[in-house]
Design a protein around this motif. Structure first.
Motif, PDB file in Angstrom:
ATOM      1  N   LEU A 176       0.812  -1.232   0.000  1.00  0.00           N
ATOM      2  CA  LEU A 176       0.000   0.000   0.000  1.00  0.00           C
ATOM      3  C   LEU A 176       0.839   1.272   0.000  1.00  0.00           C
ATOM      4  N   ARG A 177       2.002   1.226   0.665  1.00  0.00           N
ATOM      5  CA  ARG A 177       2.815   2.444   0.772  1.00  0.00           C
ATOM      6  C   ARG A 177       3.639   2.612  -0.489  1.00  0.00           C
ATOM      7  N   ILE A 178       3.243   3.572  -1.314  1.00  0.00           N
ATOM      8  CA  ILE A 178       4.040   3.857  -2.510  1.00  0.00           C
ATOM      9  C   ILE A 178       4.431   5.333  -2.500  1.00  0.00           C
ATOM     10  N   SER A 179       5.514   5.656  -3.174  1.00  0.00           N
ATOM     11  CA  SER A 179       5.969   7.051  -3.224  1.00  0.00           C
ATOM     12  C   SER A 179       6.224   7.460  -4.662  1.00  0.00           C
ATOM     13  N   ALA A 180       5.938   8.742  -4.913  1.00  0.00           N
ATOM     14  CA  ALA A 180       6.280   9.324  -6.212  1.00  0.00           C
ATOM     15  C   ALA A 180       7.748   9.727  -6.116  1.00  0.00           C
ATOM     16  N   ILE A 181       8.602   9.019  -6.821  1.00  0.00           N
ATOM     17  CA  ILE A 181      10.045   9.267  -6.733  1.00  0.00           C
ATOM     18  C   ILE A 181      10.458  10.184  -7.877  1.00  0.00           C
ATOM     19  N   ASN A 182      10.992  11.355  -7.525  1.00  0.00           N
ATOM     20  CA  ASN A 182      11.338  12.304  -8.588  1.00  0.00           C
ATOM     21  C   ASN A 182      12.690  11.952  -9.221  1.00  0.00           C
TER      22      ASN A 182
ATOM     23  N   ARG B 169       7.534  -3.787 -11.309  1.00  0.00           N
ATOM     24  CA  ARG B 169       6.771  -3.274 -10.161  1.00  0.00           C
ATOM     25  C   ARG B 169       6.884  -1.753 -10.049  1.00  0.00           C
ATOM     26  N   ILE B 170       7.476  -1.120 -11.066  1.00  0.00           N
ATOM     27  CA  ILE B 170       7.705   0.332 -11.019  1.00  0.00           C
ATOM     28  C   ILE B 170       6.904   0.970 -12.145  1.00  0.00           C
ATOM     29  N   CYS B 171       6.262   2.085 -11.853  1.00  0.00           N
ATOM     30  CA  CYS B 171       5.427   2.697 -12.889  1.00  0.00           C
ATOM     31  C   CYS B 171       5.903   4.110 -13.218  1.00  0.00           C
TER      32      CYS B 171
ATOM     33  N   PRO C 255      12.230  13.092 -20.529  1.00  0.00           N
ATOM     34  CA  PRO C 255      11.589  11.858 -20.974  1.00  0.00           C
ATOM     35  C   PRO C 255      10.403  11.429 -20.101  1.00  0.00           C
ATOM     36  N   TYR C 256      10.423  11.809 -18.826  1.00  0.00           N
ATOM     37  CA  TYR C 256       9.317  11.483 -17.913  1.00  0.00           C
ATOM     38  C   TYR C 256       9.427  12.357 -16.671  1.00  0.00           C
ATOM     39  N   LEU C 257       8.368  12.360 -15.835  1.00  0.00           N
ATOM     40  CA  LEU C 257       8.387  13.211 -14.629  1.00  0.00           C
ATOM     41  C   LEU C 257       8.895  12.450 -13.397  1.00  0.00           C
ATOM     42  N   GLY C 258       8.598  11.158 -13.342  1.00  0.00           N
ATOM     43  CA  GLY C 258       9.028  10.382 -12.175  1.00  0.00           C
ATOM     44  C   GLY C 258       8.467   8.972 -12.244  1.00  0.00           C
ATOM     45  N   HIS C 259       8.606   8.268 -11.116  1.00  0.00           N
ATOM     46  CA  HIS C 259       8.113   6.880 -11.039  1.00  0.00           C
ATOM     47  C   HIS C 259       7.355   6.678  -9.733  1.00  0.00           C
ATOM     48  N   MET C 260       6.347   5.825  -9.782  1.00  0.00           N
ATOM     49  CA  MET C 260       5.691   5.372  -8.550  1.00  0.00           C
ATOM     50  C   MET C 260       6.376   4.060  -8.141  1.00  0.00           C
ATOM     51  N   VAL C 261       6.851   4.028  -6.915  1.00  0.00           N
ATOM     52  CA  VAL C 261       7.576   2.836  -6.441  1.00  0.00           C
ATOM     53  C   VAL C 261       7.110   2.517  -5.025  1.00  0.00           C
ATOM     54  N   GLU C 262       7.010   1.247  -4.720  1.00  0.00           N
ATOM     55  CA  GLU C 262       6.649   0.850  -3.346  1.00  0.00           C
ATOM     56  C   GLU C 262       7.809   1.172  -2.399  1.00  0.00           C
ATOM     57  N   ASN C 263       7.478   1.709  -1.235  1.00  0.00           N
ATOM     58  CA  ASN C 263       8.519   2.038  -0.248  1.00  0.00           C
ATOM     59  C   ASN C 263       9.339   0.803   0.130  1.00  0.00           C
ATOM     60  N   ASN C 264       8.640  -0.327   0.322  1.00  0.00           N
ATOM     61  CA  ASN C 264       9.383  -1.512   0.795  1.00  0.00           C
ATOM     62  C   ASN C 264      10.338  -2.047  -0.270  1.00  0.00           C
TER      63      ASN C 264
ATOM     64  N   SER D  49      -3.375   3.216  -7.095  1.00  0.00           N
ATOM     65  CA  SER D  49      -3.633   3.566  -5.715  1.00  0.00           C
ATOM     66  C   SER D  49      -4.449   4.854  -5.673  1.00  0.00           C
ATOM     67  N   LEU D  50      -5.498   4.847  -4.853  1.00  0.00           N
ATOM     68  CA  LEU D  50      -6.280   6.071  -4.662  1.00  0.00           C
ATOM     69  C   LEU D  50      -5.898   6.675  -3.323  1.00  0.00           C
ATOM     70  N   VAL D  51      -5.874   7.993  -3.264  1.00  0.00           N
ATOM     71  CA  VAL D  51      -5.619   8.653  -1.991  1.00  0.00           C
ATOM     72  C   VAL D  51      -6.799   9.578  -1.728  1.00  0.00           C
ATOM     73  N   TRP D  52      -7.432   9.368  -0.604  1.00  0.00           N
ATOM     74  CA  TRP D  52      -8.641  10.115  -0.250  1.00  0.00           C
ATOM     75  C   TRP D  52      -8.338  10.951   0.995  1.00  0.00           C
ATOM     76  N   TYR D  53      -8.255  12.271   0.822  1.00  0.00           N
ATOM     77  CA  TYR D  53      -8.032  13.184   1.952  1.00  0.00           C
ATOM     78  C   TYR D  53      -9.391  13.702   2.387  1.00  0.00           C
ATOM     79  N   ASP D  54      -9.633  13.680   3.677  1.00  0.00           N
ATOM     80  CA  ASP D  54     -10.923  14.186   4.159  1.00  0.00           C
ATOM     81  C   ASP D  54     -10.809  14.456   5.653  1.00  0.00           C
ATOM     82  N   ASP D  55     -11.895  14.982   6.207  1.00  0.00           N
ATOM     83  CA  ASP D  55     -12.011  15.161   7.637  1.00  0.00           C
ATOM     84  C   ASP D  55     -11.672  13.830   8.338  1.00  0.00           C
ATOM     85  N   ALA D  56     -10.924  13.923   9.471  1.00  0.00           N
ATOM     86  CA  ALA D  56     -10.458  12.699  10.129  1.00  0.00           C
ATOM     87  C   ALA D  56     -11.620  11.769  10.506  1.00  0.00           C
ATOM     88  N   ASN D  57     -12.786  12.349  10.913  1.00  0.00           N
ATOM     89  CA  ASN D  57     -13.932  11.503  11.287  1.00  0.00           C
ATOM     90  C   ASN D  57     -14.496  10.770  10.080  1.00  0.00           C
TER      91      ASN D  57
END
Ligand code: FAD
Length: 387
Positions: A47-53, A73-75, A100-109, A219-227
């Motif tokens: 689940l933990r992925i990062s946009a690596i510049n 496994r890298i996008c 050629p590209y902006l970056g890659h999505m890679v799993e932290n682990n 991966s979707l990221v949903w930011y919202d009120d904590a409740n």
């Protein structure tokens, strides 16, 4: 045991720093609570992925770790899109900045595992290791550990994450706050393969983002009120699917929810990055709103700069803990990190505001920014880490 450098925390940032110094020939010990787990080609995505510049990618390539990751496994992503409902989108593309590209999505682990795999035998890794205390002496620092006795080093690096024990043991305060919001990461599979694009839709409740992974995964990221996030976290997969369909843009198409987890949004900034012979880096020094996917990129920039300063000092036979080296690191990285953190806060507040004048300025800003020009190119290059 005596070393030049003791690094506490072998996450992505601490592991990259320890590896660089060991490759250069310094004597380094890494103390970590939990060993990095190997990632195999066919594991399900974490689940933990990062946009690596691009800058972070270069750093990982120099260390020889990037080459050890599974390419399947890298996008790669070529385009970054920001939009509000019913407004024309603001697109940043690699082509616009002649890259050629902006970056890659890679799993932290996967990043962490590749770094650990690269560790030379000269890098002493103590894992599990529990630090009980730090004692400061004029020429060295002593760490008392539960499992490995006393460790003596000229410098101790706290790379032990947002709740850094080293920061606390060194008596370094930090300021910051927990945002009223939280974010949920949701791993999905879509009917259509991804388009090498990451997008973020701004709503008054918080952003909704999509991060592509290879093939049909994403991966979707949903930011919202904590409740609200807590409420979503308690739902069944079917209920969550229904909520996503209602609250995410239709462009998602058909999808299946595979797993999810949520995180509080925290901002913190250590009052000092350096105290005596203790130095902080990565999340131990600063945590940033994940909105722009910059956290680990800033951490890698800390590790890269401090490693470069130390290696130069060591090659010249200078004291590793000289004022020149330590203040240069603190000054340069604090300014860069604070600038990015403050920019993210302004961005976050502006895009969340329901005040009509702020909404109008926001729309005008997006419309102006959408026109190609030097400012747009600068922002695109900054996000890609080529500026
Ligand atoms: C939801 C979310 C999404 C994010 N997305 C992005 C993104 O797209 N791009 C991006 O750049 N960043 C992103 N980030 C931020 C990024 O994940 C962090 O900045 C990054 O993980 C920090 O790395 P680190 O090595 O400094 O710390 P950590 O990853 O926290 O590693 C710390 C290590 O220290 C170890 N440790 C802890 N305490 C001790 C101790 N006492 N003794 C020994 N070892 C210890 C831990 O086991 C761990 O291995 C995101 C963060 C969140 C919450």
């Amino acid at each position: 045991m005596k070393f030049d450098i003791a690094v506490v925390g072998g996450g992505m940032v601490g592991a990259s720093f320890a590896l660089k110094l060991a490759q250069a020939g310094l004597s380094v010990v890494l103390l970590e609570k939990h060993p990095a787990k190997a990632v195999s080609k066919d594991d399900s995505f974490d689940l933990r992925i990062s946009a690596i510049n691009r800058r972070s990618e270069t750093w990982l390539r120099e260390l020889g770790a990037w080459q050890l990751m599974h390419p399947e496994r890298i996008c790669v992503y070529q385009q970054l899109r920001a939009f509000e409902q019913e407004q024309p989108p603001l697109d940043f593309t690699a082509a616009e900045i002649a890259e050629p590209y902006l970056g890659h999505m890679v799993e932290n682990n996967q990043i962490q595992a590749a770094l650990w795999q690269q560790f030379p035998t000269t890098l002493t890794t103590l894992c599990p290791a529990t630090v009980n205390s730090i004692q400061h002496h004029p020429d060295f620092v002593s760490l008392k550990t539960e499992e490995h006795g006393e460790i003596i080093a000229k410098l101790v690096i706290g790379a032990d994450g947002a709740n850094s024990q080293i920061r606390q043991l060194a008596g370094i305060g930090s300021n910051g706050w927990q945002y009223q919001q939280a974010c949920m990461l949701i791993h999905i599979q879509t009917a259509y393969p991804h388009l090498e694009m990451t997008w973020q839709q701004f709503t008054e409740q918080g952003p909704r983002a999509y991060l592509p992974l290879p093939g049909h995964d994403g991966s979707l990221v949903w930011y919202d009120d904590a409740n609200r996030i807590a409420q979503l976290a308690a739902m069944s997969t079917e209920q969550l699917h229904r909520e996503i369909t209602q609250h995410f843009p239709q462009r998602l198409g058909e999808f299946t929810v595979l797993k999810q987890a949520w995180f509080p949004l925290v901002r913190s900034d250590a009052n000092q990055y350096v105290k005596g012979r203790v130095v902080l880096m990565g999340d131990a020094a600063h945590t940033i709103n994940p909105l722009a996917g910059q956290g680990v990129n800033l951490g890698f920039a800390d590790a890269q700069l401090f490693a470069q300063l130390l290696i130069e000092a060591w090659q010249k036979g200078e004291d590793l803990a000289s004022q020149r080296v330590l203040s240069s690191y603190q000054r340069q990285r604090k300014i860069a990190n604070l600038t990015m953190m403050s920019a993210m806060d302004v961005f976050y507040q502006v895009f969340k505001s329901e005040l009509a004048p702020v909404r109008q300025i926001r729309r005008l800003g997006l419309a102006l920014a959408a026109k190609a020009g030097p400012l747009k190119a600068w922002v695109g290059k900054y996000a890609a880490g080529v500026k």
